[in-house]
Design an enzyme around this catalytic site. Structure first.
Site, mmCIF file in Angstrom:
data_model
loop_
_atom_site.group_PDB
_atom_site.id
_atom_site.type_symbol
_atom_site.label_atom_id
_atom_site.label_comp_id
_atom_site.label_asym_id
_atom_site.label_seq_id
_atom_site.Cartn_x
_atom_site.Cartn_y
_atom_site.Cartn_z
ATOM 1 N N HIS A 168 -5.238 -15.696 34.520
ATOM 2 C CA HIS A 168 -4.067 -14.464 34.551
ATOM 3 C C HIS A 168 -3.707 -14.587 35.859
ATOM 4 O O HIS A 168 -3.568 -13.419 36.652
ATOM 5 C CB HIS A 168 -4.297 -13.207 34.234
ATOM 6 N N ALA A 170 -0.663 -17.504 38.231
ATOM 7 C CA ALA A 170 0.692 -17.734 39.103
ATOM 8 C C ALA A 170 0.668 -19.026 37.274
ATOM 9 O O ALA A 170 1.341 -20.009 37.840
ATOM 10 C CB ALA A 170 0.845 -18.046 39.839
ATOM 11 N N HIS A 172 -1.435 -20.196 34.963
ATOM 12 C CA HIS A 172 -0.930 -19.631 33.788
ATOM 13 C C HIS A 172 0.287 -19.158 33.561
ATOM 14 O O HIS A 172 1.197 -19.991 32.541
ATOM 15 C CB HIS A 172 -2.209 -18.523 33.647
HETATM 16 ZN ZN LIG Z 1 -0.078 -14.825 29.422
#
Ligand SMILES: [Zn+2]
Ligand SMILES: *[C@@H]1O[C@H](CO)[C@@H](O)[C@H](O)[C@H]1NC(C)=O
Length: 440
Positions: A168, A170, A172
């Protein structure tokens, strides 16, 4: 072509420099976003655990440290200093930038390598991608956006993703934004979308996981994190991503020139989009989507129906990893499982119950992926395929999905040769993806 982006980079960096100098300006709006910064700092937990405190003392300490705001604030500033010092400007080599610009000319292709793009842009994939897409759609002109404010906003969003999260982060967010762009271009949808729909779709994709702490909602609830009580144990993370985004919108002043009712509407619709990514609401959305498709009653002239499809498109973009080409898909799988395992390690170390899918010894990557594909991704993309039909992209995605699932199936067998049962039952993995398995 790249000359268009260079000023954006420069102003991005100068924004960070300003941010460091001006942290004293933190007003009411800053508090909304930064006061609730939910960093779970592994180093500080680790060092306490290693000091060998008695069990109860350690447990009490975790609770205190998890809501230790002062430390988090300092850590946040440090992150900005370390990863974006002005000295790193020299890394923005012309050659890399040229390659990044070349990649952007193919930003609408499904095999776009966001990992490579992130390296070529020196970790600025999200800002660079969003600027490009805003230009593609002429959104800056249409909404009369101030470029300085836009860059300040995008820089804040990118910076507030935690680069230390394996999944999780940037990248993603940039990946989801790129997928969202591909979906916005679907012929069934594209001709009906208004500039506002496109603006909201891209903004929601870019910000949908901002400030994600790298642990899931059940973890926040059982450690009594203040975000869990703030949002009453419901869509805790998604609510935080949304409210953080609103805070950054107001702080940057990006929409301050728009009529109040319009910027309010934008904030509300952004919330409705981001909250739709809560995986616990998967069935609710899937059933409504299925019903609309069965009844053939979707009317994309209606703003409310377009909004619903944007919610579905964002949900698809958020979980599209298994629909990518294997080499990209595999990397995402390893990243998300690494994040789960880290949560499991944290839970083990502090004598909390280990969450589903978070036990590295029991939950293998292939098993997690097969469950995720069977219960979440396949059902959603089958309906998306129905909606977009005939769509080359949807067919491509389903082809990848089936291939990748088969790959995980044979990898699972290879890893557990004695466990013939799990091999023969590749379709129905035990302990699938349910409550608490916050994959997205
Ligand atoms: Zn997400
Ligand atoms: C949230 O969950 C915790 C732990 O299960 C519980 O103690 C608390 O009362 C819940 N809060 C709300 C608002 O439901």
């Amino acid at each position: 072509m790249f000359n268009v982006y260079l000023p954006l980079f420069l102003s991005f960096f100068s924004h960070l420099a300003d941010g460091r100098l001006n942290t004293g300006h933190a007003g009411v709006l800053l508090a909304e976003r930064r006061g609730s910064y939910p960093l779970i700092d592994l180093r500080i937990l680790k060092s306490n655990a290693q000091q060998g405190e008695v069990e109860t003392g350690t447990r009490r300490k975790v609770k205190r440290l998890l809501s230790f705001q002062r430390y988090c604030h300092a850590s946040r500033l440090l992150r900005g200093l370390v990863s974006h010092s002005p000295g790193s400007l020299h890394l923005l080599d012309d050659d890399y930038l040229g390659q990044a610009a070349h990649m952007l000319s193919k930003v609408g292709t499904w095999n776009f390598d966001i990992f490579l793009f992130d390296r070529l842009t020196n970790g600025n994939s999200l800002v660079t991608l969003m600027c490009h897409l805003f230009n593609v759609y002429d959104l800056i002109h249409h909404f009369q956006l101030d470029m300085v404010k836009l860059n300040r906003f995008l820089g804040m969003v990118q910076e507030d993703y935690h680069s230390q999260n394996p999944y999780h982060n940037a990248v993603h967010a940039a990946d989801v934004t790129q997928a969202m762009y591909c979906y916005l271009k679907e012929p069934k949808l594209a001709e009906h979308l208004s500039p506002l729909d496109i603006f909201l779709g891209l903004m929601a994709a870019a910000a949908h996981d901002v400030d994600h702490p790298g642990v899931n909602q059940p973890f926040l609830i059982k450690t009594r994190h203040h975000l869990a009580s703030l949002y009453q144990n419901t869509s805790v993370l998604e609510s935080h991503h949304w409210r953080s985004t609103v805070g950054m919108l107001r702080e940057s002043g990006l929409l301050s020139h728009l009529p109040a009712d319009m910027s309010q509407d934008i904030e509300q619709r952004l919330g409705s989009l981001i909250l739709a990514t809560d995986i616990n609401r998967q069935n609710e959305f899937l059933m409504t989507f299925r019903e609309h498709l069965d009844n053939q009653d979707l009317d994309l002239q209606l703003s409310s129906h377009r909004h619903f499809i944007l919610q579905i498109a964002l949900k698809c973009a958020d979980v599209c990893n298994p629909c990518r080409v294997w080499e990209l898909s595999r990397q995402w799988s390893e990243r998300v499982c690494e994040e789960f395992y880290r949560q499991g390690d944290l839970e083990r170390r502090f004598d909390l119950e280990i969450s589903p899918l978070c036990n590295q010894q029991a939950d293998s990557i292939p098993a997690i992926q097969i469950g995720f594909i069977s219960y979440i991704v396949e059902p959603l993309f089958e309906e998306w395929h129905r909606f977009t039909e005939p769509s080359l992209l949807s067919q491509t995605m389903l082809d990848h999905l089936h291939k990748n699932k088969a790959n995980w199936g044979s990898l699972r067998c290879a890893h557990t040769p004695s466990d013939t049962q799990s091999c023969s039952q590749a379709e129905e993995p035990e302990g699938g993806v349910g409550e608490g398995a916050d994959i997205s």
